[in-house]
Scaffold this active site. Structure first.
Site, short mmCIF file in Angstrom:
data_model
loop_
_atom_site.label_atom_id
_atom_site.label_comp_id
_atom_site.label_asym_id
_atom_site.label_seq_id
_atom_site.Cartn_x
_atom_site.Cartn_y
_atom_site.Cartn_z
CG ASP A 39 24.88 42.77 70.06
OD1 ASP A 39 23.91 43.59 69.82
OD2 ASP A 39 25.91 42.48 69.47
CG ASP A 41 24.66 42.60 63.71
OD1 ASP A 41 24.18 42.36 62.68
OD2 ASP A 41 24.23 44.06 63.88
CG ASP A 324 30.04 41.10 68.70
OD1 ASP A 324 30.91 41.51 68.23
OD2 ASP A 324 28.91 41.49 69.04
#
Length: 486
Positions: A39, A41, A324
């Protein structure tokens, strides 16, 4: 030093945990991993806490200017460290609270606005119990009929804004509709992301907002040098990702990746077959041609995992994907597709540093000792013994509160409610093979390293509590007299 069995190898003993370590929930050998996915961000790009204040302030101003909320809200500023990740919000009761793995509210961690709600009121609100039934809790993605779970790091300013607005209304005696208020704040926070305001801040001052840039370059470069394939799946737009990756990795960052997919619309990307891939040109403009293959060096938008698997053939445990968000990034990949998963948990670094303090270790050891004393001595019910037991119970409760406050005065650790794992922790164990504070932790391990989870005892396997006490450094009352109790 301790001698290794048979080999006579000496191993240094260190009781401190390493904030830069990778922790394993499941055995995984990096030597078997051929493809690494990321990912963007809060995975490749880690952001400074300054971003939270900017999101809070902008969403607060949207509420005032566009949603016509009271101008008095402008006096509220972001409160760093008010909320923690993984909290649940009961929309109808306006309660923000921490819930453990068994669906119990941790007393002392229920807030309405910026003020704690007394334990008795919380229990009364839930029909005389701390337990919240499964049907009310949340679906696969943390969204229940009345309870919402805040699972990503961007939700910290959202929780603080929610609490601030409720605090204003309660303080000024203003009635409000709980459902509308929750939706308005969610929409205001969403606008900060969707309208690209946040992207502009970060692009304008990357040095101030983006952390660990050099280390990210080192991780990616090392993997490519060991013949690993890399791909990126992110919900962020290409121009934003391109600028951030150029800042961290360099202008030729795309040469490191076999596949780059932007505006993927996760978690729908993993579950919905309807959106086909679209290609972008080098300037980020959409192309119209049908996608029959995913080419190295090209940028793709939207798409879905089923087409991704069909076009790449990248399946099963040879793929390791890092993200995250436990639900949006990892859950489907692990449970439905058999990919290996790595959770990025930036809070881990701070929490481990607290665990390593002498104050925490002392508090925890004494708390364990008191718990054992209470368990062993509860059969003595004469007046004098009862008084001693009550004092021990009071002291144990005080130490538990003290230990909680070391992490966060309102909500404690994101991983534990007093002794139980949190709801967040249970999901972390369920949806990730490994977890770490940042991608840069990979630099501490060989590319063929095998992670072995520690064998933690089940309750029926655990030794009697006395065997776990360090009696050399902590004198326990009556310990010698209690040795015969076996």
């Amino acid at each position: 030093f301790r001698k290794g069995l048979g080999s006579k190898v000496l191993f240094p003993i260190c009781n401190l945990l390493n904030p830069a370590a990778i922790y394993a929930n499941n055995e995984i050998s990096l030597g078997d991993v051929e493809i690494y996915g990321f990912d963007y961000d809060y995975t490749l790009a880690q952001y400074s806490n300054l971003l939270h204040s900017m999101i809070f302030n902008t969403a607060r101003d949207i509420l005032i200017e566009q949603f016509k909320y009271p101008e008095g809200l402008g006096k509220y500023d972001y409160i760093p460290g008010f909320a923690i990740r993984g909290l649940h919000y009961d929309v109808q009761k306006s309660l923000l609270m921490k819930i453990d793995a068994f669906h119990y509210v941790q007393l002392g961690t229920a807030y309405r606005g910026l003020k704690p709600v007394p334990d008795e009121e919380v229990i009364e609100l839930y029909g005389g119990t701390q337990h919240i039934p499964l049907y009310q809790m949340s679906d696969f993605y943390g969204k229940g009929p009345s309870l919402k779970q805040f699972m990503d790091i961007f939700s910290l300013p959202e929780m603080t804004l929610l609490s601030s607005v409720i605090d204003y209304f309660i303080t000024h005696g203003i009635e409000f509709d709980q459902v509308h208020l929750y939706k308005d704040i969610s929409d205001a926070i969403r606008d900060v992301h969707v309208k690209g305001v946040m992207y502009k801040w970060i692009e304008k001052d990357m040095e101030q907002y983006i952390l660990h840039g050099d280390e990210i370059y080192a991780v990616l470069n090392r993997l490519v040098n060991h013949k690993k394939k890399l791909f990126l799946i992110t919900n962020s737009p290409f121009s934003f990702v391109d600028k951030g990756m150029k800042h961290m990795v360099g202008k030729n960052w795309r040469d490191l990746f076999d596949m780059v997919i932007v505006q993927a619309d996760k978690p729908n990307f993993f579950t919905d077959r309807r959106k086909p891939f679209r290609k972008l040109d080098d300037k980020g403009s959409l192309q119209w041609d049908k996608i029959n293959q995913l080419e190295k060096g090209k940028i793709y938008k939207e798409g879905n995992l089923f087409d991704f698997l069909r076009l790449t053939g990248w399946r099963g445990s040879k793929v390791l994907y890092f993200g995250d968000h436990l639900y949006s990034d990892l859950a489907d990949l692990m449970l439905r597709h058999g990919w290996r998963t790595g959770a990025i948990v930036p809070e881990l670094e701070t929490e481990i540093r607290i665990i390593n303090t002498e104050q925490y270790m002392h508090s925890l050891t004494w708390q364990q000792a008191l718990t054992g004393l209470l368990e062993r001595m509860q059969m003595y019910q004469d007046a004098e013994s009862k008084q001693v037991l009550l004092e021990w119970m009071k002291e144990r409760q005080e130490i538990r509160s003290l230990t909680k406050n070391l992490f966060n005065p309102q909500f404690g650790s994101i991983f534990r409610t007093f002794h139980n794992p949190t709801y967040f922790s249970r999901r972390l164990v369920r949806f990730s093979d490994i977890y770490m504070a940042s991608i840069s932790c990979l630099l501490n391990y060989d590319v063929n390293f095998t992670f072995y989870p520690r064998r933690t005892p089940l309750q029926h396997e655990a030794p009697l509590w006395m065997d776990q006490l360090c009696t050399g450094c902590m004198k326990t009352p009556f310990l010698e007299e209690m040795v015969h109790i076996r």
